[in-house]
Design a protein around this motif. Structure first.
Motif, PDB file in Angstrom:
ATOM      1  N   THR A 127      -4.082   0.297  -7.769  1.00  0.00           N
ATOM      2  CA  THR A 127      -5.172   0.231  -8.745  1.00  0.00           C
ATOM      3  C   THR A 127      -4.628   0.231 -10.174  1.00  0.00           C
ATOM      4  N   ARG A 128      -3.656   1.105 -10.434  1.00  0.00           N
ATOM      5  CA  ARG A 128      -3.066   1.144 -11.784  1.00  0.00           C
ATOM      6  C   ARG A 128      -2.393  -0.179 -12.132  1.00  0.00           C
ATOM      7  N   GLU A 130      -5.110  -2.749 -12.861  1.00  0.00           N
ATOM      8  CA  GLU A 130      -5.688  -2.483 -14.181  1.00  0.00           C
ATOM      9  C   GLU A 130      -4.734  -2.912 -15.294  1.00  0.00           C
ATOM     10  N   VAL A 142      -2.838   3.343  -2.834  1.00  0.00           N
ATOM     11  CA  VAL A 142      -4.050   2.723  -3.384  1.00  0.00           C
ATOM     12  C   VAL A 142      -4.150   2.984  -4.877  1.00  0.00           C
ATOM     13  N   ARG A 143      -3.868   4.222  -5.276  1.00  0.00           N
ATOM     14  CA  ARG A 143      -3.913   4.539  -6.705  1.00  0.00           C
ATOM     15  C   ARG A 143      -2.845   3.763  -7.469  1.00  0.00           C
TER      16      ARG A 143
END
Length: 492
Positions: free
Chosen positions: A202-203, A206, A198-199
């Motif tokens: 997300t990165r 972004e 998930v991280r």
């Protein structure tokens, strides 16, 4: 402090834990509650089991002591030696039916005895068991019948049992705390490892928002995170296609607008130079320039109208009514015949009623006919057939190349043969858009005569829908019937 529509609370800063910390906290709380319930259940079970074992042991020893020859041989009321009941670890007493208590061997302190033991001495109960506190110490007291009007009472201190339960509680508390700490660490590890995709996602998102780079995301596995990444890739594909269509639309519109604007400016410059220099243009040249300017302005007007039509992506919310497509076809043929008198039209149409927008349908049918008239040779024939919602337009032109068939309905698409002909490449795009807005379809093919065949299919009915009768005005209520006065009654 400023206030918004929902009050001053909108300006507050709200802290929200991260997902990893919430997973860790929830895991720790769940394990802590589980350990607490298990420990409580184990503690209560052990306590009840110890209590039951102690009660059974005291009853057996009391019954055996009451039936022992050493006691039955003694007169009632005399002291009973402790060795007679094997009672070196017990408090022993006898109680009479009147409540008088005898304490053998003067063992002190003696638990307070009362109603339950007296009831056994009177023969009202077969035995009694209860917990009694004396001088801050807890005793388990058992009474059984002893002779006539007496009861033998045995009392054992609960200190050893409470020590066992206390040690058990400490052990369970330590192990419970260790389990909670271990659960918290395990929850943190699981959250950290489970949320790593998930991280990473997300990165990447972004980075896409920052750089506007619409390259697809890497997809690993087939779990929920992979489904989320696939959904993001589909969204990125849609956004990239929309951006490409927008870029192509702007580029093509600029290219199509540049040619008539350049020609219009050139003609106006020639007229302005002739007027400023005083040199009069020949009447024929001036009229030709003015006709050319008028034609270029009409081309610009048509192009701008086509662009506005293509920009309409909203559903039908304006004038929606039941339309006879054959009447729309008759009106469109009348207009196209005036613009292309060198082409002959053969028409065969059946009534077909469509629920839709009059202006859009008329524009789409006219564009189909204009396209056929433009490509037909002088003296050629355009055959138009409307049958059960399928409008077929065949011309006798050169036809559409096989490679261009999938693209003829794209915006601003023009084949190599049509570059020198008037038009903007938007007519068939408008037909396609109008068909989609009316839940229909359009396709291009080759006609039997070798030219192009364009077919527009629209859902509808061969018979008009029944007309709703106009609302009838409300009928006034009939006046009340006149009453006939009885004899001797005043009519008023």
């Amino acid at each position: 402090m400023s206030t918004g529509p929902t009050g001053p609370a909108d300006d507050r800063w709200h802290y929200r834990r991260s997902l990893a910390s919430r997973v860790t906290l929830l895991t720790t709380m769940a394990v802590g509650l589980t350990v607490a319930f298990v420990a409580l259940g184990a503690y209560v079970t052990v306590r009840m089991q110890l209590q039951a074992t102690l009660d059974d042991s005291l009853r057996d020893r009391a019954r055996q002591a009451a039936q022992a020859p050493a006691l039955t041989a003694l007169p009632s009321g005399e002291e009973v030696p402790a060795w007679a009941v094997v009672a070196t670890d017990l408090r022993v007493a006898m109680i009479a039916a009147d409540g008088t208590t005898y304490v053998p061997q003067r063992m002190e302190p003696t638990p307070r005895l009362g109603g339950p033991e007296v009831a056994v001495a009177r023969g009202e109960e077969s035995s009694s068991v209860r917990t009694v506190r004396t001088d801050g110490e807890a005793y388990r007291v058992v009474a059984v019948p002893y002779g006539e009007g007496n009861a033998l009472v045995l009392a054992e201190s609960l200190e050893s049992q409470q020590q066992v339960l206390g040690r058990l509680g400490v052990v369970m508390l330590l192990f419970g705390l260790a389990g909670v700490v271990g659960a918290g660490m395990a929850g943190w590890v699981v959250a950290a490892n489970g949320l790593r995709p998930v991280r990473r996602l997300t990165r990447r998102v972004e980075e896409i928002a920052r750089t506007e780079d619409l390259d697809p995301l890497p997809v690993e596995g087939a779990d929920e995170i992979a489904r989320l990444a696939t959904a993001f890739n589909q969204m990125l594909t849609t956004v990239a296609a929309s951006r490409e269509r927008q870029r192509r639309l702007v580029a093509d519109a600029g290219h199509e607008l540049r040619t008539p604007l350049t020609s219009l400016r050139t003609n106006l410059d020639l007229l302005a130079q002739a007027d400023s220099s005083g040199a009069a243009l020949p009447p024929g040249a001036r009229a030709e320039l003015l006709a050319d300017v008028r034609a270029q302005m009409e081309e610009l007007t048509t192009l701008i109208g086509d662009l506005v039509e293509l920009a309409r992506d909203e559903p039908l919310t304006h004038v929606v009514e039941t339309i006879d497509l054959s009447e729309v076809l008759d009106d469109a043929i009348t207009r196209v015949r005036r613009r292309a008198p060198q082409v002959r039209f053969e028409v065969r149409a059946e009534p077909w009623y469509v629920v839709g927008e009059q202006a859009g349908l008329s524009r789409a049918v006219t564009n189909l006919l204009d396209n056929a008239a433009k490509w037909s040779p002088e003296g050629g024939t355009v055959r138009v057939v409307l049958e059960r919602g399928l409008l077929t337009v065949d011309d006798e032109g050169p036809g559409i190349p096989e490679a261009d068939l999938p693209r003829v309905f794209d915006r601003f698409f023009r084949s190599e043969e049509s570059r020198s002909m008037p038009g903007s490449g938007l007519g068939l795009s408008i037909v396609h858009q109008v068909a989609l807005r009316h839940s229909g379809s359009v396709r291009a093919d080759t006609s039997p005569a070798g030219g192009a065949r364009l077919q527009l299919r629209l859902p509808g009915n061969a018979t008009p829908p029944p007309r709703q009768p106009p609302p009838q005005p409300a009928q006034p209520a009939p006046p009340p019937a006149a009453r006939t006065p009885r004899a001797g009654q005043d009519p008023a």
